[in-house]
Design a protein around this motif. Structure first.
Motif, PDB file in Angstrom:
ATOM      1  N   GLY A  16      13.687  38.049  36.510  1.00  0.00           N
ATOM      2  CA  GLY A  16      14.382  36.989  35.777  1.00  0.00           C
ATOM      3  C   GLY A  16      13.396  35.904  35.380  1.00  0.00           C
ATOM      4  O   GLY A  16      12.316  35.774  35.981  1.00  0.00           O
ATOM      5  N   THR A  39      14.390  39.690  32.182  1.00  0.00           N
ATOM      6  CA  THR A  39      15.703  39.361  31.640  1.00  0.00           C
ATOM      7  C   THR A  39      15.713  37.886  31.232  1.00  0.00           C
ATOM      8  O   THR A  39      15.161  37.030  31.916  1.00  0.00           O
ATOM      9  CB  THR A  39      16.835  39.711  32.635  1.00  0.00           C
ATOM     10  OG1 THR A  39      18.092  39.412  32.010  1.00  0.00           O
ATOM     11  CG2 THR A  39      16.720  38.964  33.934  1.00  0.00           C
ATOM     12  N   ASN A  69      20.429  38.670  28.709  1.00  0.00           N
ATOM     13  CA  ASN A  69      21.615  38.681  29.572  1.00  0.00           C
ATOM     14  C   ASN A  69      22.643  37.657  29.109  1.00  0.00           C
ATOM     15  O   ASN A  69      22.340  36.765  28.314  1.00  0.00           O
ATOM     16  CB  ASN A  69      21.228  38.478  31.038  1.00  0.00           C
ATOM     17  CG  ASN A  69      20.667  37.107  31.319  1.00  0.00           C
ATOM     18  OD1 ASN A  69      21.336  36.102  31.083  1.00  0.00           O
ATOM     19  ND2 ASN A  69      19.441  37.045  31.840  1.00  0.00           N
ATOM     20  N   LYS A  96      22.133  42.877  29.458  1.00  0.00           N
ATOM     21  CA  LYS A  96      22.592  42.772  30.856  1.00  0.00           C
ATOM     22  C   LYS A  96      23.864  41.950  30.826  1.00  0.00           C
ATOM     23  O   LYS A  96      23.845  40.756  30.514  1.00  0.00           O
ATOM     24  CB  LYS A  96      21.539  42.104  31.734  1.00  0.00           C
ATOM     25  CG  LYS A  96      21.968  42.087  33.207  1.00  0.00           C
ATOM     26  CD  LYS A  96      20.829  41.691  34.103  1.00  0.00           C
ATOM     27  CE  LYS A  96      20.930  40.267  34.574  1.00  0.00           C
ATOM     28  NZ  LYS A  96      22.031  40.039  35.527  1.00  0.00           N
ATOM     29  N   GLU A  98      26.910  40.058  32.109  1.00  0.00           N
ATOM     30  CA  GLU A  98      27.500  39.289  33.210  1.00  0.00           C
ATOM     31  C   GLU A  98      28.772  38.635  32.693  1.00  0.00           C
ATOM     32  O   GLU A  98      28.740  37.959  31.651  1.00  0.00           O
ATOM     33  CB  GLU A  98      26.566  38.165  33.672  1.00  0.00           C
ATOM     34  CG  GLU A  98      25.355  38.624  34.436  1.00  0.00           C
ATOM     35  CD  GLU A  98      24.556  37.450  35.025  1.00  0.00           C
ATOM     36  OE1 GLU A  98      25.133  36.353  35.233  1.00  0.00           O
ATOM     37  OE2 GLU A  98      23.363  37.637  35.272  1.00  0.00           O
ATOM     38  N   PRO A 155      25.466  37.312  46.723  1.00  0.00           N
ATOM     39  CA  PRO A 155      25.655  36.414  45.579  1.00  0.00           C
ATOM     40  C   PRO A 155      24.335  35.956  44.951  1.00  0.00           C
ATOM     41  O   PRO A 155      23.319  35.784  45.649  1.00  0.00           O
ATOM     42  CB  PRO A 155      26.414  35.233  46.194  1.00  0.00           C
ATOM     43  CG  PRO A 155      27.167  35.834  47.332  1.00  0.00           C
ATOM     44  CD  PRO A 155      26.238  36.881  47.900  1.00  0.00           C
ATOM     45  N   ILE A 156      24.379  35.744  43.653  1.00  0.00           N
ATOM     46  CA  ILE A 156      23.210  35.284  42.890  1.00  0.00           C
ATOM     47  C   ILE A 156      22.615  34.038  43.562  1.00  0.00           C
ATOM     48  O   ILE A 156      23.338  33.103  43.900  1.00  0.00           O
ATOM     49  CB  ILE A 156      23.613  34.939  41.441  1.00  0.00           C
ATOM     50  CG1 ILE A 156      24.012  36.195  40.678  1.00  0.00           C
ATOM     51  CG2 ILE A 156      22.486  34.197  40.728  1.00  0.00           C
ATOM     52  CD1 ILE A 156      24.585  35.929  39.284  1.00  0.00           C
ATOM     53  N   GLY A 157      21.322  34.046  43.728  1.00  0.00           N
ATOM     54  CA  GLY A 157      20.628  32.861  44.232  1.00  0.00           C
ATOM     55  C   GLY A 157      20.762  32.631  45.722  1.00  0.00           C
ATOM     56  O   GLY A 157      20.187  31.687  46.256  1.00  0.00           O
ATOM     57  N   ASP A 183      20.929  44.101  41.599  1.00  0.00           N
ATOM     58  CA  ASP A 183      20.745  42.845  40.868  1.00  0.00           C
ATOM     59  C   ASP A 183      21.406  41.728  41.658  1.00  0.00           C
ATOM     60  O   ASP A 183      22.611  41.762  41.885  1.00  0.00           O
ATOM     61  CB  ASP A 183      21.398  42.974  39.484  1.00  0.00           C
ATOM     62  CG  ASP A 183      21.393  41.650  38.715  1.00  0.00           C
ATOM     63  OD1 ASP A 183      20.661  40.721  39.106  1.00  0.00           O
ATOM     64  OD2 ASP A 183      22.132  41.561  37.723  1.00  0.00           O
ATOM     65  N   ALA A 184      20.619  40.759  42.042  1.00  0.00           N
ATOM     66  CA  ALA A 184      21.126  39.516  42.644  1.00  0.00           C
ATOM     67  C   ALA A 184      21.179  39.546  44.167  1.00  0.00           C
ATOM     68  O   ALA A 184      21.572  40.538  44.773  1.00  0.00           O
ATOM     69  CB  ALA A 184      22.517  39.153  42.108  1.00  0.00           C
ATOM     70  N   GLY A 185      20.769  38.416  44.742  1.00  0.00           N
ATOM     71  CA  GLY A 185      20.905  38.207  46.171  1.00  0.00           C
ATOM     72  C   GLY A 185      19.705  38.611  47.009  1.00  0.00           C
ATOM     73  O   GLY A 185      19.687  38.397  48.211  1.00  0.00           O
ATOM     74  N   LEU A 204      16.375  44.029  40.343  1.00  0.00           N
ATOM     75  CA  LEU A 204      16.235  42.860  39.471  1.00  0.00           C
ATOM     76  C   LEU A 204      16.364  41.614  40.337  1.00  0.00           C
ATOM     77  O   LEU A 204      17.318  41.492  41.107  1.00  0.00           O
ATOM     78  CB  LEU A 204      17.302  42.846  38.381  1.00  0.00           C
ATOM     79  CG  LEU A 204      17.113  41.761  37.293  1.00  0.00           C
ATOM     80  CD1 LEU A 204      17.739  42.215  35.983  1.00  0.00           C
ATOM     81  CD2 LEU A 204      17.662  40.404  37.685  1.00  0.00           C
ATOM     82  N   LEU A 205      15.405  40.730  40.214  1.00  0.00           N
ATOM     83  CA  LEU A 205      15.478  39.502  41.006  1.00  0.00           C
ATOM     84  C   LEU A 205      14.873  38.345  40.241  1.00  0.00           C
ATOM     85  O   LEU A 205      14.071  38.526  39.323  1.00  0.00           O
ATOM     86  CB  LEU A 205      14.802  39.696  42.360  1.00  0.00           C
ATOM     87  CG  LEU A 205      13.347  40.133  42.384  1.00  0.00           C
ATOM     88  CD1 LEU A 205      12.418  38.942  42.440  1.00  0.00           C
ATOM     89  CD2 LEU A 205      13.114  41.030  43.581  1.00  0.00           C
ATOM     90  N   ASN A 206      15.260  37.167  40.638  1.00  0.00           N
ATOM     91  CA  ASN A 206      14.808  35.949  39.972  1.00  0.00           C
ATOM     92  C   ASN A 206      14.481  34.843  40.979  1.00  0.00           C
ATOM     93  O   ASN A 206      13.337  34.438  41.161  1.00  0.00           O
ATOM     94  CB  ASN A 206      15.901  35.489  39.006  1.00  0.00           C
ATOM     95  CG  ASN A 206      15.464  34.370  38.083  1.00  0.00           C
ATOM     96  OD1 ASN A 206      15.990  34.214  36.988  1.00  0.00           O
ATOM     97  ND2 ASN A 206      14.490  33.564  38.447  1.00  0.00           N
ATOM     98  N   THR A 207      15.528  34.380  41.685  1.00  0.00           N
ATOM     99  CA  THR A 207      15.385  33.182  42.509  1.00  0.00           C
ATOM    100  C   THR A 207      14.307  33.314  43.574  1.00  0.00           C
ATOM    101  O   THR A 207      13.560  32.355  43.822  1.00  0.00           O
ATOM    102  CB  THR A 207      16.742  32.868  43.187  1.00  0.00           C
ATOM    103  OG1 THR A 207      17.759  32.841  42.169  1.00  0.00           O
ATOM    104  CG2 THR A 207      16.715  31.546  43.895  1.00  0.00           C
TER     105      THR A 207
HETATM  106  C1  LIG Z   1      18.413  36.502  36.491  1.00  0.00           C
HETATM  107  C2  LIG Z   1      19.697  37.163  36.464  1.00  0.00           C
HETATM  108  O1  LIG Z   1      19.963  37.771  35.528  1.00  0.00           O
HETATM  109  C3  LIG Z   1      20.701  37.043  37.546  1.00  0.00           C
HETATM  110  O2  LIG Z   1      21.467  38.181  37.709  1.00  0.00           O
HETATM  111  C4  LIG Z   1      20.273  36.535  38.841  1.00  0.00           C
HETATM  112  O3  LIG Z   1      19.636  35.311  38.691  1.00  0.00           O
HETATM  113  C5  LIG Z   1      19.472  37.427  39.715  1.00  0.00           C
HETATM  114  O4  LIG Z   1      19.796  37.111  41.003  1.00  0.00           O
HETATM  115  P1  LIG Z   1      18.825  36.331  41.999  1.00  0.00           P
HETATM  116  O5  LIG Z   1      18.452  35.063  41.314  1.00  0.00           O
HETATM  117  O6  LIG Z   1      19.639  36.156  43.229  1.00  0.00           O
HETATM  118  O7  LIG Z   1      17.629  37.207  42.227  1.00  0.00           O
END
Ligand SMILES: CC(=O)[C@@H](O)[C@H](O)COP(=O)(O)O
Length: 257
Positions: A16, A39, A69, A96, A98, A155-157, A183-185, A204-207
């Motif tokens: 992300g 993304t 996304n 993507k 959401e 959950p996201i983040g 994706d997420a968490g 897939l990850l971001n935070t």
């Molecule tokens: C970036 C994105 O598309 C999200 O689905 C989300 O931010 C990913 O989750 P995390 O930030 O928890 O990794």
């Protein structure tokens, strides 16, 4: 390497692009991750407040493929409209998807998700749906035309990591031929390794990267963990057991004189 909608990718890490302290930090994290897919949200504020054309130019300079996304969309109509705008901006049919259903947990609205996936697949989009680990919803998404599934693990983040490993395992077993991306968490490289050991195709990850003290170093750590988890999955892991098994077998008894 995994293939998503006919496209083979080099890395099993999707990254992300939100919440980085600066565009330079984002760029270095992308490089260190080795990812070839990032993304990007049309709606969210992006790295260091850089927005619009400048941000999208930075992404282009990185030479990675964009998976737009619909982050922040809470209704089917909003998600569909955002997807259509993203297709124009990024010249890609990938989306993507959401559709957020709950403000506190950012849990997907799975009913809206299936409806939006149906509409978008019918209009030629290649949909990557952000969903829960519910098998029935996953079935509906596949029926709607999704050829990839993206279940959350938390959950996201939240950075909590896999909260329901049996459900993720069941999804892998139930959809052996559908590419699966968690994706997420994800909070730590060990979380990513765990889901890869379950046989997932990518993460897939971001935070966890954007919020790390050193995003570039963390991106590199995730890349290694994801490859390690994937390699372990295909190397024949032992099943845990209750009783000890001597790792050094002995034959007879030593003779002391
Ligand atoms: C970036 C994105 O598309 C999200 O689905 C989300 O931010 C990913 O989750 P995390 O930030 O928890 O990794």
């Amino acid at each position: 390497m995994p293939i998503f909608y006919g496209t083979e990718v080099r890395s099993r890490l999707f990254l992300g692009t939100a919440r980085y302290p600066s565009p330079a930090v984002l760029a270095e994290a992308v490089r260190q991750s080795g990812t070839d897919i990032v993304t990007v949200s049309l709606r969210r504020e992006t790295a260091g407040g850089r927005s619009g054309g400048a941000f999208f130019e930075l992404i282009r300079e990185l030479g990675v493929r964009v998976l737009p996304n619909t982050a922040g969309c809470h209704s089917v109509s909003e998600a569909v409209l955002t997807a259509k705008m993203a297709r124009e901006v990024f010249s890609t049919n990938w989306i993507k998807l959401e559709v957020i259903g709950h403000q506190d947990t950012l849990q997907p609205d799975v009913f809206g998700l299936v409806e939006a996936a149906c509409i978008l697949a019918g209009e030629g989009f290649e949909v990557f749906p952000y969903t829960t680990d519910d098998l029935v919803v996953a079935e509906r998404l596949v029926e709607a035309g999704c050829k990839v599934l993206m279940p959350w693990c938390a959950p996201i983040g939240s950075a909590m990591g896999p909260q329901n490993v049996p459900a993720l395992r069941a999804m892998r077993a139930h959809f052996p031929d559908v590419p699966l991306i968690v994706d997420a968490g994800i909070g730590r490289p060990s979380h990513a390794a765990t889901v890869m050991e379950l046989g997932y195709d990518a993460v897939l990850l971001n935070t966890a990267v954007a919020g790390a003290a050193s995003p570039a170093a963390m991106a590199a750590a995730f890349a290694k963990a994801i490859e390690a988890g994937h390699a372990a999955c295909h190397a024949g892991m032992l099943e845990p057991r209750d009783m000890a098994v001597p790792s050094t077998p002995v034959i007879g008894k030593a003779v002391f004189t």
